[in-house]
Design an enzyme around this catalytic site. Sequence first.
Site, PDB file in Angstrom:
ATOM      1  N   ASN A   1       0.772  -1.209  -0.119  1.00  0.00           N
ATOM      2  CA  ASN A   1       0.099   0.174   0.082  1.00  0.00           C
ATOM      3  C   ASN A   1       0.852   1.301  -0.004  1.00  0.00           C
ATOM      4  O   ASN A   1       1.950   1.225   0.389  1.00  0.00           O
ATOM      5  CB  ASN A   1      -0.868   0.180   1.351  1.00  0.00           C
ATOM      6  CG  ASN A   1      -2.249  -0.760   1.105  1.00  0.00           C
ATOM      7  OD1 ASN A   1      -2.768  -0.572  -0.294  1.00  0.00           O
ATOM      8  ND2 ASN A   1      -2.826  -1.313   2.237  1.00  0.00           N
TER       9      ASN A   1
ATOM     10  N   HIS B   1      -8.926   1.720  -3.260  1.00  0.00           N
ATOM     11  CA  HIS B   1      -9.362   2.352  -2.003  1.00  0.00           C
ATOM     12  C   HIS B   1     -10.219   3.415  -2.259  1.00  0.00           C
ATOM     13  O   HIS B   1     -10.846   4.307  -1.519  1.00  0.00           O
ATOM     14  CB  HIS B   1      -8.477   2.707  -1.115  1.00  0.00           C
ATOM     15  CG  HIS B   1      -7.943   1.376  -0.619  1.00  0.00           C
ATOM     16  ND1 HIS B   1      -6.879   1.584   0.673  1.00  0.00           N
ATOM     17  CD2 HIS B   1      -7.992   0.243  -0.754  1.00  0.00           C
ATOM     18  CE1 HIS B   1      -6.305   0.346   1.049  1.00  0.00           C
ATOM     19  NE2 HIS B   1      -7.166  -0.486  -0.019  1.00  0.00           N
TER      20      HIS B   1
ATOM     21  N   TYR C   1     -13.934   2.412   2.126  1.00  0.00           N
ATOM     22  CA  TYR C   1     -13.091   3.646   2.504  1.00  0.00           C
ATOM     23  C   TYR C   1     -13.541   5.009   1.968  1.00  0.00           C
ATOM     24  O   TYR C   1     -13.140   6.157   2.280  1.00  0.00           O
ATOM     25  CB  TYR C   1     -11.802   3.609   1.430  1.00  0.00           C
ATOM     26  CG  TYR C   1     -10.760   2.443   2.113  1.00  0.00           C
ATOM     27  CD1 TYR C   1      -9.959   2.880   3.067  1.00  0.00           C
ATOM     28  CD2 TYR C   1     -10.921   0.981   1.675  1.00  0.00           C
ATOM     29  CE1 TYR C   1      -9.040   2.057   3.489  1.00  0.00           C
ATOM     30  CE2 TYR C   1      -9.966   0.398   2.192  1.00  0.00           C
ATOM     31  CZ  TYR C   1      -8.959   0.473   3.107  1.00  0.00           C
ATOM     32  OH  TYR C   1      -8.108  -0.171   3.733  1.00  0.00           O
TER      33      TYR C   1
HETATM   34  C1  G6P Z   1      -7.853  -3.740   3.649  1.00  0.00           C
HETATM   35  C2  G6P Z   1      -7.201  -3.238   2.744  1.00  0.00           C
HETATM   36  C3  G6P Z   1      -5.711  -3.413   2.734  1.00  0.00           C
HETATM   37  C4  G6P Z   1      -5.224  -3.026   3.951  1.00  0.00           C
HETATM   38  C5  G6P Z   1      -5.894  -3.634   4.959  1.00  0.00           C
HETATM   39  C6  G6P Z   1      -5.313  -3.305   6.586  1.00  0.00           C
HETATM   40  O1  G6P Z   1      -8.314  -4.894   3.523  1.00  0.00           O
HETATM   41  O2  G6P Z   1      -7.542  -3.328   1.462  1.00  0.00           O
HETATM   42  O3  G6P Z   1      -4.921  -2.639   1.512  1.00  0.00           O
HETATM   43  O4  G6P Z   1      -3.743  -3.410   4.115  1.00  0.00           O
HETATM   44  O5  G6P Z   1      -7.431  -3.375   5.039  1.00  0.00           O
HETATM   45  O6  G6P Z   1      -5.830  -4.129   7.416  1.00  0.00           O
HETATM   46  P1  G6P Z   1      -5.179  -4.262   8.860  1.00  0.00           P
HETATM   47  O7  G6P Z   1      -5.900  -5.441   9.657  1.00  0.00           O
HETATM   48  O8  G6P Z   1      -3.747  -4.149   8.696  1.00  0.00           O
HETATM   49  O9  G6P Z   1      -5.760  -3.007   9.503  1.00  0.00           O
HETATM   50 MN    MN Z   2      -6.386  -2.581  -0.255  1.00  0.00          MN
END
Ligand code: G6P
Ligand code: MN
Length: 432
Positions: free
Chosen positions: A147, A199, A252
Site C-alpha cells: 500500500n 480504495h 473507504y
Molecule cells: C484492507 C485493505 C488493505 C489493508 C488492510 C489493513 O483490507 O484493502 O489494503 O492493508 O485493510 O488491514 P489491517 O488489519 O492491517 O488494519
Molecule cells: Mn487494499
Amino acid sequence: AVKVVIIGGGSSYTPEIIEGLIDRQASFPVREIVLVDIEEGREKLEIVGRLAQRMIEKANAEITLSWTLDRRAALVGADFVSTQIRVGGLKARALDERIPLKHGFIGQETNGAGGLFKAFRTIPVLIDLANEVAEICPDAWLVNFTNPAGIVTEAVLKHSSHKKVIGVCNIPFNMRNSVAEILETPVERVAIEFIGLNHFVFGRHVWVDGVDRTRDVLASLNAGNDYSPANIVGLGWSESFLSSLGMLPNPYHQYYFQTKDVLKKDLEAYEQNGTRAEVVQQVEAQLFEKYKDVDLAVKPEELEKRGGAYYSDAACNLMDSIHNDRGDIQTVNTLNNGTIRDLPEDAVIEVNAVITKSGPRPISIGALPLPIRGLITNLKTFEQLAIQAAVSGSYEDAYLACLMNPLIQDEKRIDPLLKDLFTAHEAYLPQF
Ligand code: G6P
Ligand code: MN
Ligand code: MN
C-alpha cells in the site's frame, strides 16, 4: 513448474498465501516458494517460514519452501514476485495515523496525509525491487499488494524498467463475496462492474446472470447490511446517498463522504485503544505466539481479524489465471491506456480486466459518470503529485500533493502537518 517469491515473507499474512497456493496445486503447479525479508524481520521470517513448512508437509504438497534475507538470490528463476512489505513497520503506520489526527485530519494508512507518507517511504523501495526483477527475472510478474497499492503500482510502472506489474487489493474481491451473500447467490454468478482507483473504487453495476441487481444491493445496504473490513468503521449509508448515487460505494468512501463522523469515531477509538496500528500490533503479537506452536499446521482463524483477510485469494486467482491463460475477469490495478477516457493514459486505475497470459486487458469504461468524475480526477491528480514528490524529494511537490488531497487541502495547516510527518519519518525518507 512455477516459482513464487514473496517479498515481505515474514508478514503475519503469509500463511494465507501459503494456504492459497497449497489449495490450488492441482491447477496451478507451484513447486518452489521463497520467502524473503530484511534483517529487522529475521525472527518473524523464521517463525512464519517454519509454520509454512508445516502447512506444506501436512497438506502433502509438492512444494519446496525456503526463506532468506538474500533477495537477489531468491529472485533467480522466479515466475511471480509478490510484495507485501511495510517500510518502517507498524511503528511508522502508527505515526501515519496519529500525526494527522493530532492536526485535526483523518489519520489513515492509505488515505490523506498518512497514505501520502506511506507512499513516500514505499515508492523508492519498490522501484529498486522492480529494477532488480527486471534485471534478474525479467519475465516474472510483479504482483503488488504493498500500500497504497494503486499509487505504488503507478510509480513502479512510471519509474522502473519493469513493466509486468499488477496491483491488487482485497476490497473488490471481498465486495463481490459480500454482494453474493446479500443476494444469496453463488459468487460465480455475480459480476460487479468496478470503476475508479484503489480504495476509491465504485461498483457501477451488479449483475446476476446478466440481470441488473444494483438497486437490490443498494436497498440491502440501506437496510444496514455492511461490508466494511476489520480496519474500517462501518457507519452505514443514508438512503439519499445510496439512491442518488445509484452505485456501490466501498468502505473507504466513508473517509470522503462522512469525514466529520469518521474523524469523531476514529478519535474515540484512538482514545480507547490507540490507532489501528496499535490494535494490529496486539493482534500480531497473538498471531506470532500461535505461529510458534509446533503443533499448528494450518492458517489460524485469528487472521480474519485483519483488514486484509482473503487478500491471498485475490493474489492466487490472479497468478493462476495468468499461468493458465484463463481469460476470466478480475479486478486489478493496471494501466489506464484509454479505459477511462477522463484519466491520463499512464494512470493506474482499479478496474475489471480479462486476465490472460500476457497480462490484464482492462474492460472499457468510457467517460466516468458525472457525479464521481470530479473526485476521481481530483484524487488521480493527488496520486500523480504524490508520485512526483516521492521521486523528486521536493518539498513543494509534497505540499502540492497535500493541497490537492480532499482530506487535507487546508492551505495554512499543511506546513505544520508536513513538518511533523517529515520529522517523524526522517529515517525512511532519504530522498527528501
Ligand atoms: C484492507 C485493505 C488493505 C489493508 C488492510 C489493513 O483490507 O484493502 O489494503 O492493508 O485493510 O488491514 P489491517 O488489519 O492491517 O488494519
Ligand atoms: Mn487494499
Ligand atoms: Mn445503471
